[in-house]
Design a protein around this motif. Sequence first.
Motif, PDB file in Angstrom:
ATOM      1  N   VAL A 185      27.024  42.865  45.628  1.00  0.00           N
ATOM      2  CA  VAL A 185      27.637  41.758  46.358  1.00  0.00           C
ATOM      3  C   VAL A 185      29.051  42.151  46.766  1.00  0.00           C
ATOM      4  O   VAL A 185      29.749  42.885  46.057  1.00  0.00           O
ATOM      5  CB  VAL A 185      27.648  40.475  45.486  1.00  0.00           C
ATOM      6  CG1 VAL A 185      28.454  40.666  44.215  1.00  0.00           C
ATOM      7  CG2 VAL A 185      28.131  39.274  46.289  1.00  0.00           C
ATOM      8  N   LEU A 186      29.459  41.704  47.923  1.00  0.00           N
ATOM      9  CA  LEU A 186      30.839  41.863  48.375  1.00  0.00           C
ATOM     10  C   LEU A 186      31.175  40.694  49.280  1.00  0.00           C
ATOM     11  O   LEU A 186      30.289  39.969  49.744  1.00  0.00           O
ATOM     12  CB  LEU A 186      31.053  43.196  49.091  1.00  0.00           C
ATOM     13  CG  LEU A 186      30.250  43.485  50.366  1.00  0.00           C
ATOM     14  CD1 LEU A 186      30.910  42.881  51.606  1.00  0.00           C
ATOM     15  CD2 LEU A 186      30.092  44.983  50.570  1.00  0.00           C
ATOM     16  N   SER A 187      32.451  40.509  49.518  1.00  0.00           N
ATOM     17  CA  SER A 187      32.861  39.452  50.441  1.00  0.00           C
ATOM     18  C   SER A 187      33.950  39.982  51.363  1.00  0.00           C
ATOM     19  O   SER A 187      34.686  40.913  51.017  1.00  0.00           O
ATOM     20  CB  SER A 187      33.364  38.219  49.682  1.00  0.00           C
ATOM     21  OG  SER A 187      34.613  38.495  49.064  1.00  0.00           O
ATOM     22  N   THR A 188      34.010  39.409  52.558  1.00  0.00           N
ATOM     23  CA  THR A 188      35.057  39.741  53.517  1.00  0.00           C
ATOM     24  C   THR A 188      35.787  38.463  53.882  1.00  0.00           C
ATOM     25  O   THR A 188      35.365  37.365  53.536  1.00  0.00           O
ATOM     26  CB  THR A 188      34.458  40.373  54.784  1.00  0.00           C
ATOM     27  OG1 THR A 188      33.530  39.455  55.378  1.00  0.00           O
ATOM     28  CG2 THR A 188      33.716  41.668  54.455  1.00  0.00           C
ATOM     29  N   GLY A 189      36.879  38.604  54.573  1.00  0.00           N
ATOM     30  CA  GLY A 189      37.651  37.433  54.968  1.00  0.00           C
ATOM     31  C   GLY A 189      38.952  37.329  54.187  1.00  0.00           C
ATOM     32  O   GLY A 189      39.468  38.339  53.675  1.00  0.00           O
ATOM     33  N   SER A 190      39.466  36.109  54.053  1.00  0.00           N
ATOM     34  CA  SER A 190      40.766  35.921  53.408  1.00  0.00           C
ATOM     35  C   SER A 190      40.736  36.248  51.930  1.00  0.00           C
ATOM     36  O   SER A 190      41.772  36.573  51.343  1.00  0.00           O
ATOM     37  CB  SER A 190      41.239  34.471  53.595  1.00  0.00           C
ATOM     38  OG  SER A 190      40.288  33.573  53.037  1.00  0.00           O
ATOM     39  N   ALA A 191      39.540  36.149  51.303  1.00  0.00           N
ATOM     40  CA  ALA A 191      39.414  36.487  49.876  1.00  0.00           C
ATOM     41  C   ALA A 191      38.419  37.634  49.742  1.00  0.00           C
ATOM     42  O   ALA A 191      37.329  37.476  49.190  1.00  0.00           O
ATOM     43  CB  ALA A 191      38.966  35.280  49.075  1.00  0.00           C
ATOM     44  N   ALA A 192      38.792  38.804  50.258  1.00  0.00           N
ATOM     45  CA  ALA A 192      37.895  39.956  50.249  1.00  0.00           C
ATOM     46  C   ALA A 192      37.714  40.475  48.834  1.00  0.00           C
ATOM     47  O   ALA A 192      38.662  40.567  48.050  1.00  0.00           O
ATOM     48  CB  ALA A 192      38.448  41.046  51.144  1.00  0.00           C
ATOM     49  N   ILE A 193      36.470  40.805  48.503  1.00  0.00           N
ATOM     50  CA  ILE A 193      36.139  41.380  47.195  1.00  0.00           C
ATOM     51  C   ILE A 193      35.328  42.641  47.443  1.00  0.00           C
ATOM     52  O   ILE A 193      34.371  42.635  48.224  1.00  0.00           O
ATOM     53  CB  ILE A 193      35.327  40.399  46.335  1.00  0.00           C
ATOM     54  CG1 ILE A 193      36.131  39.120  46.097  1.00  0.00           C
ATOM     55  CG2 ILE A 193      34.918  41.035  45.004  1.00  0.00           C
ATOM     56  CD1 ILE A 193      35.356  38.033  45.372  1.00  0.00           C
ATOM     57  N   THR A 194      35.698  43.725  46.798  1.00  0.00           N
ATOM     58  CA  THR A 194      34.986  44.983  46.990  1.00  0.00           C
ATOM     59  C   THR A 194      33.589  44.897  46.374  1.00  0.00           C
ATOM     60  O   THR A 194      33.316  44.061  45.506  1.00  0.00           O
ATOM     61  CB  THR A 194      35.750  46.150  46.348  1.00  0.00           C
ATOM     62  OG1 THR A 194      35.935  45.877  44.952  1.00  0.00           O
ATOM     63  CG2 THR A 194      37.107  46.339  47.008  1.00  0.00           C
TER      64      THR A 194
END
Length: 225
Positions: A56-65
């Motif tokens: 899982v990863l996230s992009t945007g203002s709260a990016a998580i590798t």
Amino acid sequence: AVTGKDASVFGSTAAWANAGTLTLTVGTAMGTSTPTVFSVMLTNPGIAQLGRTPTVLSTGSAAITQATMAGSVLAATQAPTATFTVKSDWESSKLQSGFNTLTMSLRPSVDMVAGSLVTISNLAGTQTDNNARLPLMDGAVFGNTGAWTMNPGAIVLTVQTVLPASMATNFSFVVTNKAQAQGAVIPQIEVMGEEPVMKVSMESGILAATELPVQTWTTSLVAES
């Protein structure tokens, strides 16, 4: 569709790619104090495989590798046990280029619930064009339509209510036979859903189109004076 307690966080929808990627767009705030719980329904592979461990990863203002999640999914180690106790088929005509009513009689070993996809394939050689809503006769359990594909010759039926195990369900649809004779084909049937059925052959060979159309001639007599 995204379901579950917190599906609304993602607007209850997601984008799926066949490579195996699920993309969710956060519509409302995803809190940090409690887990966000949601579900998606996928179709398992047709053969057993090693379980997959998602990342899982996230992009945007709260990016998580990218990080590895806990647990594995999609191993598909349990073979389907459902089958058809009745899977009969017959036709109304062997006439070349003639309309042919194909009738199917199906009785599964367990109830097939709404949303199950019943595919009858190997219906090769017709002249019936693709039709996403091919009419069915006596096919209310499937919403009276099926998705027909001329090549390679298949109809996909979506169960709208229940396809019962307690009795045989008979329904029919019309195709146009081939313009010349061919070897008879034996339809095959399979089900995807909560109670999948592996692809099996039905009982009878059909669509051979062995009968020639009747030739007629009209003779006119002309009287001469």
